[in-house]
Design a protein around this motif. Structure first.
Motif, PDB file in Angstrom:
ATOM      1  N   HIS A  41      10.389   3.407  38.032  1.00  0.00           N
ATOM      2  CA  HIS A  41       9.662   4.183  39.029  1.00  0.00           C
ATOM      3  C   HIS A  41      10.512   4.348  40.273  1.00  0.00           C
ATOM      4  O   HIS A  41      11.536   3.714  40.439  1.00  0.00           O
ATOM      5  CB  HIS A  41       8.289   3.588  39.326  1.00  0.00           C
ATOM      6  CG  HIS A  41       8.256   2.107  39.321  1.00  0.00           C
ATOM      7  ND1 HIS A  41       8.011   1.351  40.419  1.00  0.00           N
ATOM      8  CD2 HIS A  41       8.455   1.219  38.315  1.00  0.00           C
ATOM      9  CE1 HIS A  41       8.052   0.092  40.113  1.00  0.00           C
ATOM     10  NE2 HIS A  41       8.311  -0.029  38.860  1.00  0.00           N
ATOM     11  N   ALA A  50      17.552  -9.046  41.790  1.00  0.00           N
ATOM     12  CA  ALA A  50      16.275  -9.246  42.475  1.00  0.00           C
ATOM     13  C   ALA A  50      16.324  -8.473  43.787  1.00  0.00           C
ATOM     14  O   ALA A  50      17.356  -8.420  44.452  1.00  0.00           O
ATOM     15  CB  ALA A  50      16.043 -10.730  42.753  1.00  0.00           C
ATOM     16  N   ASP A  51      15.216  -7.851  44.134  1.00  0.00           N
ATOM     17  CA  ASP A  51      15.204  -7.045  45.352  1.00  0.00           C
ATOM     18  C   ASP A  51      13.762  -6.845  45.787  1.00  0.00           C
ATOM     19  O   ASP A  51      12.826  -7.132  45.045  1.00  0.00           O
ATOM     20  CB  ASP A  51      15.868  -5.683  45.075  1.00  0.00           C
ATOM     21  CG  ASP A  51      16.247  -4.947  46.356  1.00  0.00           C
ATOM     22  OD1 ASP A  51      16.009  -5.501  47.452  1.00  0.00           O
ATOM     23  OD2 ASP A  51      16.767  -3.827  46.255  1.00  0.00           O
ATOM     24  N   ARG A  53      10.471  -4.515  46.836  1.00  0.00           N
ATOM     25  CA  ARG A  53       9.833  -3.427  46.132  1.00  0.00           C
ATOM     26  C   ARG A  53      10.596  -2.112  46.315  1.00  0.00           C
ATOM     27  O   ARG A  53      10.862  -1.685  47.433  1.00  0.00           O
ATOM     28  CB  ARG A  53       8.413  -3.259  46.667  1.00  0.00           C
ATOM     29  CG  ARG A  53       7.692  -2.103  46.035  1.00  0.00           C
ATOM     30  CD  ARG A  53       6.285  -1.976  46.531  1.00  0.00           C
ATOM     31  NE  ARG A  53       5.569  -1.111  45.599  1.00  0.00           N
ATOM     32  CZ  ARG A  53       4.277  -0.875  45.641  1.00  0.00           C
ATOM     33  NH1 ARG A  53       3.554  -1.450  46.558  1.00  0.00           N
ATOM     34  NH2 ARG A  53       3.709  -0.087  44.764  1.00  0.00           N
ATOM     35  N   ASP A  54      10.940  -1.477  45.206  1.00  0.00           N
ATOM     36  CA  ASP A  54      11.615  -0.177  45.192  1.00  0.00           C
ATOM     37  C   ASP A  54      12.866  -0.143  46.070  1.00  0.00           C
ATOM     38  O   ASP A  54      13.255   0.918  46.566  1.00  0.00           O
ATOM     39  CB  ASP A  54      10.653   0.936  45.654  1.00  0.00           C
ATOM     40  CG  ASP A  54       9.441   1.045  44.756  1.00  0.00           C
ATOM     41  OD1 ASP A  54       9.540   0.620  43.589  1.00  0.00           O
ATOM     42  OD2 ASP A  54       8.397   1.539  45.213  1.00  0.00           O
ATOM     43  N   GLU A 327      16.945 -19.955  43.260  1.00  0.00           N
ATOM     44  CA  GLU A 327      15.683 -19.623  43.930  1.00  0.00           C
ATOM     45  C   GLU A 327      15.968 -18.911  45.258  1.00  0.00           C
ATOM     46  O   GLU A 327      15.401 -17.853  45.539  1.00  0.00           O
ATOM     47  CB  GLU A 327      14.872 -20.901  44.167  1.00  0.00           C
ATOM     48  CG  GLU A 327      13.573 -20.638  44.913  1.00  0.00           C
ATOM     49  CD  GLU A 327      12.951 -21.907  45.477  1.00  0.00           C
ATOM     50  OE1 GLU A 327      13.420 -23.006  45.133  1.00  0.00           O
ATOM     51  OE2 GLU A 327      12.013 -21.782  46.271  1.00  0.00           O
ATOM     52  N   GLU A 330      17.390 -15.310  44.714  1.00  0.00           N
ATOM     53  CA  GLU A 330      16.468 -14.240  44.328  1.00  0.00           C
ATOM     54  C   GLU A 330      15.293 -14.112  45.282  1.00  0.00           C
ATOM     55  O   GLU A 330      14.441 -13.253  45.115  1.00  0.00           O
ATOM     56  CB  GLU A 330      16.022 -14.444  42.883  1.00  0.00           C
ATOM     57  CG  GLU A 330      17.240 -14.413  41.950  1.00  0.00           C
ATOM     58  CD  GLU A 330      16.946 -13.886  40.575  1.00  0.00           C
ATOM     59  OE1 GLU A 330      16.003 -14.396  39.950  1.00  0.00           O
ATOM     60  OE2 GLU A 330      17.662 -12.975  40.125  1.00  0.00           O
ATOM     61  N   LEU A 331      15.266 -14.977  46.300  1.00  0.00           N
ATOM     62  CA  LEU A 331      14.302 -14.782  47.384  1.00  0.00           C
ATOM     63  C   LEU A 331      15.010 -14.191  48.606  1.00  0.00           C
ATOM     64  O   LEU A 331      14.485 -14.252  49.705  1.00  0.00           O
ATOM     65  CB  LEU A 331      13.589 -16.090  47.719  1.00  0.00           C
ATOM     66  CG  LEU A 331      12.542 -16.540  46.674  1.00  0.00           C
ATOM     67  CD1 LEU A 331      11.975 -17.914  47.005  1.00  0.00           C
ATOM     68  CD2 LEU A 331      11.408 -15.528  46.547  1.00  0.00           C
TER      69      LEU A 331
ATOM     70  N   VAL B  85       6.414 -11.750  44.121  1.00  0.00           N
ATOM     71  CA  VAL B  85       7.383 -12.777  43.747  1.00  0.00           C
ATOM     72  C   VAL B  85       6.908 -13.417  42.441  1.00  0.00           C
ATOM     73  O   VAL B  85       5.744 -13.786  42.316  1.00  0.00           O
ATOM     74  CB  VAL B  85       7.474 -13.866  44.846  1.00  0.00           C
ATOM     75  CG1 VAL B  85       8.432 -14.960  44.439  1.00  0.00           C
ATOM     76  CG2 VAL B  85       7.883 -13.245  46.172  1.00  0.00           C
ATOM     77  N   ASP B  88       9.413 -17.661  42.045  1.00  0.00           N
ATOM     78  CA  ASP B  88      10.379 -17.789  43.138  1.00  0.00           C
ATOM     79  C   ASP B  88      11.498 -16.750  43.098  1.00  0.00           C
ATOM     80  O   ASP B  88      12.645 -17.064  43.432  1.00  0.00           O
ATOM     81  CB  ASP B  88      11.002 -19.195  43.158  1.00  0.00           C
ATOM     82  CG  ASP B  88       9.964 -20.268  43.433  1.00  0.00           C
ATOM     83  OD1 ASP B  88       9.005 -19.965  44.155  1.00  0.00           O
ATOM     84  OD2 ASP B  88      10.116 -21.384  42.923  1.00  0.00           O
ATOM     85  N   ALA B  89      11.196 -15.537  42.681  1.00  0.00           N
ATOM     86  CA  ALA B  89      12.183 -14.460  42.763  1.00  0.00           C
ATOM     87  C   ALA B  89      11.423 -13.157  43.015  1.00  0.00           C
ATOM     88  O   ALA B  89      10.382 -12.907  42.393  1.00  0.00           O
ATOM     89  CB  ALA B  89      12.991 -14.362  41.472  1.00  0.00           C
ATOM     90  N   PHE B  90      11.946 -12.348  43.941  1.00  0.00           N
ATOM     91  CA  PHE B  90      11.290 -11.067  44.194  1.00  0.00           C
ATOM     92  C   PHE B  90      11.368 -10.209  42.945  1.00  0.00           C
ATOM     93  O   PHE B  90      12.361 -10.225  42.220  1.00  0.00           O
ATOM     94  CB  PHE B  90      11.941 -10.352  45.377  1.00  0.00           C
ATOM     95  CG  PHE B  90      11.490 -10.915  46.688  1.00  0.00           C
ATOM     96  CD1 PHE B  90      10.228 -10.611  47.186  1.00  0.00           C
ATOM     97  CD2 PHE B  90      12.292 -11.776  47.413  1.00  0.00           C
ATOM     98  CE1 PHE B  90       9.782 -11.154  48.383  1.00  0.00           C
ATOM     99  CE2 PHE B  90      11.859 -12.320  48.612  1.00  0.00           C
ATOM    100  CZ  PHE B  90      10.600 -12.008  49.099  1.00  0.00           C
ATOM    101  N   ALA B  91      10.298  -9.471  42.706  1.00  0.00           N
ATOM    102  CA  ALA B  91      10.230  -8.650  41.510  1.00  0.00           C
ATOM    103  C   ALA B  91       9.769  -7.247  41.881  1.00  0.00           C
ATOM    104  O   ALA B  91       9.072  -7.059  42.878  1.00  0.00           O
ATOM    105  CB  ALA B  91       9.263  -9.272  40.505  1.00  0.00           C
ATOM    106  N   GLN B  92      10.178  -6.278  41.070  1.00  0.00           N
ATOM    107  CA  GLN B  92       9.764  -4.897  41.284  1.00  0.00           C
ATOM    108  C   GLN B  92       8.347  -4.720  40.768  1.00  0.00           C
ATOM    109  O   GLN B  92       7.954  -5.319  39.783  1.00  0.00           O
ATOM    110  CB  GLN B  92      10.709  -3.948  40.548  1.00  0.00           C
ATOM    111  CG  GLN B  92      12.134  -3.979  41.093  1.00  0.00           C
ATOM    112  CD  GLN B  92      12.177  -3.579  42.553  1.00  0.00           C
ATOM    113  OE1 GLN B  92      11.618  -2.559  42.945  1.00  0.00           O
ATOM    114  NE2 GLN B  92      12.815  -4.408  43.377  1.00  0.00           N
TER     115      GLN B  92
END
Lengths: 340, 396
Positions: A41, A50-51, A53-54, A327, A330-331, B85, B88-92
């Motif tokens: 999307h 990891a990122d 949103r969008d 951790e 990806e945060l 998240v 413990d990881a950001f997700a789309q």
């Protein structure tokens, strides 16, 4: 043991009965990668990393500071000379409260020095006389506690010298720039964790009398934010904004000496780390010696620990750097160098 | 007397119409609120203070590579989901683009290459930095709501509802032959079984109510459900009794069948939802367990009609009434599970059972009019014990 019961009991039942297969076999086995390819999307994301949103980014202009600018922003203050000819270097820092967009769409009530997190990177030369005027414009008492060598009453802690600086009041911290190396400063008012984690910290660099080799110099203050006040960080970064250097890679030149002033101020987690891809670096703990302690690609630092990293990129291209705690990575605590 | 008080007749025929008198307090309240708002009184208008955010996850759907949460805003203020998240990881993710208003729901589709059998914690981060964590204890693909799945759920309902009840009704010939003393013991056994079911359903309901959105009343839903069904069934039984002159065994059997049917509806919901979230593995063990457990329900239906000669079709009708709701329940539970609704249904079933117990109680009386005679006590305890033991096989 509490969860034994039904599931395991039933699982046993299945194994014992082939008839069960009739009922059990309707759940297909998953192939996540297929769906991942299908699930696309709008908005660009950091190509599988990891990122947010969008791939959205925070409003740096709204925050009033940009991590890509903080990176090479060294505050030399203003100088004058004593009758003896010795340099007096002066800064003014003021504490205030402001909301920072720490992740796209997420605001955090930060406490700041000079309306940025981390505070200004104070830079001077060994042996100079330093004079830091501190104005507390916030609604809680604060101080500036410098790491380095100075008299007790200039330590910026409660009960010594000016002690806690009350809202609306000010003080002057004055001491000699000693020793040469990489240090830090932070507020030292109880509750300590809160005063630090909300953003009252910065890097403090004392250049040696004999200057270091010319280099592309950057400062990275490794920090995080506890956005829901559970005494654990929800976000990690170098220079406050997670993924900032993923979205805008740090530009560097091939074969040019890169020098990173790396400071860890991360609250709530025991350690933090820095890892470089595709290369190794010389590591100078606290920057107090010109002889590296290690040639490595990963260093680990507890809160308050800091060190200088030096290397050259022999290849052009993009190279990641991040905490080597997955951790944290990806945060938010990851980025790219783009070597041209 | 006539000198100081108006008669009832005079009071009823006043000049002001009765409906207006009935509305007057309401009109006054609205006027008061209007005036208060006009004067900008404190407490009217925007809520003050920091936002109080509440989100409840009502449904979790897992498809390959995607975790989908249906969330409901439980709190007084709108909630904006900014980031997601996973472990413990950001997700789309997609969905929940706009703030979620009070009691509104939103679907959040998170890209996550989840692995079957592993546990996941999904945290939704709001615009204030608050997080709402949702635990997925065991990741299992959610079955697709296609025809074969509904067929499977129907089969499951038949297994745990219809077949056991029908089997239990086969005790009818035996009950007919035993002496009245023994029949009372069997009736007591039935009451014991039902008592256990009522307790079980109530507790299950409370547990579900805890998971569901608290804005809908939480645990109160169970009690409200129980009271509603108790009153409804009491009304129905009174109506039937009025038509048939006396509460015959046939009426009782019908009421027992309805009560058990409502209970099985709730049980079906629990089974269907447990299956769809992967918390329930199907197997012969489960089916056999339910057969034993629910067979006793069949006994409860035929006990009150031991002295009658009902037709086979009538018996079949009673059996279906008691057992078939399990099929419907399994469909609801699997396709549209909602913890609050399920809690209400469990309370509804429990209330129905309590009503049935009240109806059955007189049939326990012995010749000297005692209800809790030794035989009845033995039967009650036996019923409770039987349900407890067979329940160990199938707790969902």
């Amino acid at each position: 043991v509490a969860e034994l019961t039904r599931r395991k009991l039933l699982a046993g039942g299945i194994a014992a009965t082939s008839g069960a297969a009739l009922l059990h076999s309707t759940v297909p086995h998953s192939h996540p990668w297929e769906a991942q390819a299908a699930e696309h999307h709008g908005g660009h994301t950091a190509g599988g990393h990891a990122d947010f949103r969008d791939g959205r980014t925070v409003n740096n202009a709204g925050n009033g500071f940009d991590p890509n600018e903080l990176l090479r922003d060294f505050d030399w203050g203003t100088t004058s000379r004593m009758p003896s000819g010795r340099v007096v270097r002066e800064w003014e820092l003021f504490a205030s409260e402001m909301d920072i967009e720490v992740a796209p769409g997420v605001s955090f009530a930060a406490w700041t020095y000079n309306q940025r997190v981390p505070g200004p990177t104070l830079r001077c030369r060994e042996g100079e006389r330093l004079r830091i005027t501190f104005v507390n414009g916030a609604s809680h008492p604060h101080t500036i506690h410098f790491h380095g060598i100075h008299p007790a009453e200039m330590d910026g802690v409660a009960g010594l010298g000016a002690g806690e600086i009350q809202p609306g009041e000010k003080t002057v911290y004055e001491f000699d720039a000693l020793p040469a190396g990489l240090h830090l400063y932070h507020c030292h008012v109880r509750p300590l964790a809160e005063h630090i984690a909300k953003g009252l910290y910065g890097a403090f660099i004392v250049d040696p009398a004999e200057p270091r080799e010319e280099a592309d110099e950057m400062v990275m203050v490794m920090n995080g934010f506890d956005t829901n006040y559970d005494r654990a960080n929800e976000l990690y970064a170098a220079n406050s904004i997670p993924f900032a250097y993923m979205h805008t890679p740090i530009q560097t030149k091939r074969d040019e000496l890169v020098r990173i002033y790396l400071v860890n101020v991360l609250e709530y987690d025991l350690v933090n780390s820095f890892h470089l891809h595709g290369n190794l670096f010389n590591y100078f703990p606290t920057g107090t010696s010109k002889t590296p302690s290690e040639f490595t690609d990963t260093v680990m630092l507890c809160q308050g620990q800091r060190g200088i990293l030096e290397w050259r990129f022999p290849y052009a291209g993009k190279f990641m750097f991040h905490a080597h705690q997955s951790e944290f990575t990806e945060l938010g605590w990851q980025g790219f160098f783009e070597v041209v | 007397m006539e000198g100081r008080a108006a008669t009832a007749e005079e009071l009823r025929s006043g000049r002001v119409p009765a409906w207006l008198l009935g509305l007057a307090p309401l009109i006054l309240i609205m006027l008061a609120i209007g005036v208060f708002a006009l004067l900008d009184g404190p407490g009217i208008g925007d809520r003050r203070g920091p936002p109080a955010e509440e989100l409840a996850v009502e449904r979790t759907t897992l498809t390959p590579g995607v975790i989908e949460l249906t969330v409901r805003n439980d709190g007084p203020d709108a909630v904006t989901i900014a980031q997601a998240v996973v472990n413990d990881a950001f997700a789309q993710f997609s969905g929940a683009d706009a703030p979620i208003g009070r009691l509104e729901t939103a679907k959040v589709r998170i890209q996550q290459p989840w692995i079957e059998g592993e546990a996941y914690e999904v945290a939704l981060m709001t615009s204030t930095g608050g997080t709402f964590a949702h635990e997925i204890p065991v990741a299992v693909e959610t079955p697709a709501n296609d025809l074969s799945f509904f067929g499977l759920m129907a089969l499951l309902g038949v297994y745990v509802g219809v077949i056991p009840v029908a089997l239990g009704m086969l005790w009818l010939p035996w009950i007919r032959r035993i002496p009245p003393d023994w029949l009372r013991v069997v009736m007591a056994l039935t009451v014991g079984l039902l008592g256990f079911l009522a307790i079980d359903a109530t507790l299950e309901g409370f547990e579900l109510a805890g998971e569901g959105s608290q804005a809908f009343g939480g645990a109160a839903l169970v009690l409200v459900g129980g009271i509603v069904s108790y009153l409804l069934l009491t009304g129905v039984s009174a109506w039937l009794a009025a038509r048939r002159a006396s509460a015959s065994g046939a009426t009782l059997a019908l009421l027992v069948a309805v009560g058990i049917g409502l209970h099985n509806l709730g049980e079906g919901v629990a089974i269907g939802s447990a299956y769809s979230v992967g918390a329930l593995a199907l197997g012969a063990f489960l089916v056999v367990g339910f057969a034993i457990h629910n067979t006793t329900e069949g006994l409860a239906i035929v006990a009150p009609i031991a002295h009658l000669r009902p037709s086979l079709s009538r018996l079949a009708g009673l059996g279906l009434l008691a057992g078939a709701p399990a099929v419907l329940g399994a469909w609801i539970g699997a396709a549209a599970f909602n913890a609050s609704l399920a809690a209400f249904l469990f309370g509804f079933g429990a209330g129905a059972i309590v009503q049935v117990i009240v109806q059955l109680a007189p049939s326990l009386r012995d010749d000297s009019g005692r209800t809790l005679h030794p035989g009845a006590v033995a039967g009650l305890l036996g019923g409770l014990g039987l349900m407890f033991l067979t329940g160990l096989l199938v707790s969902v």
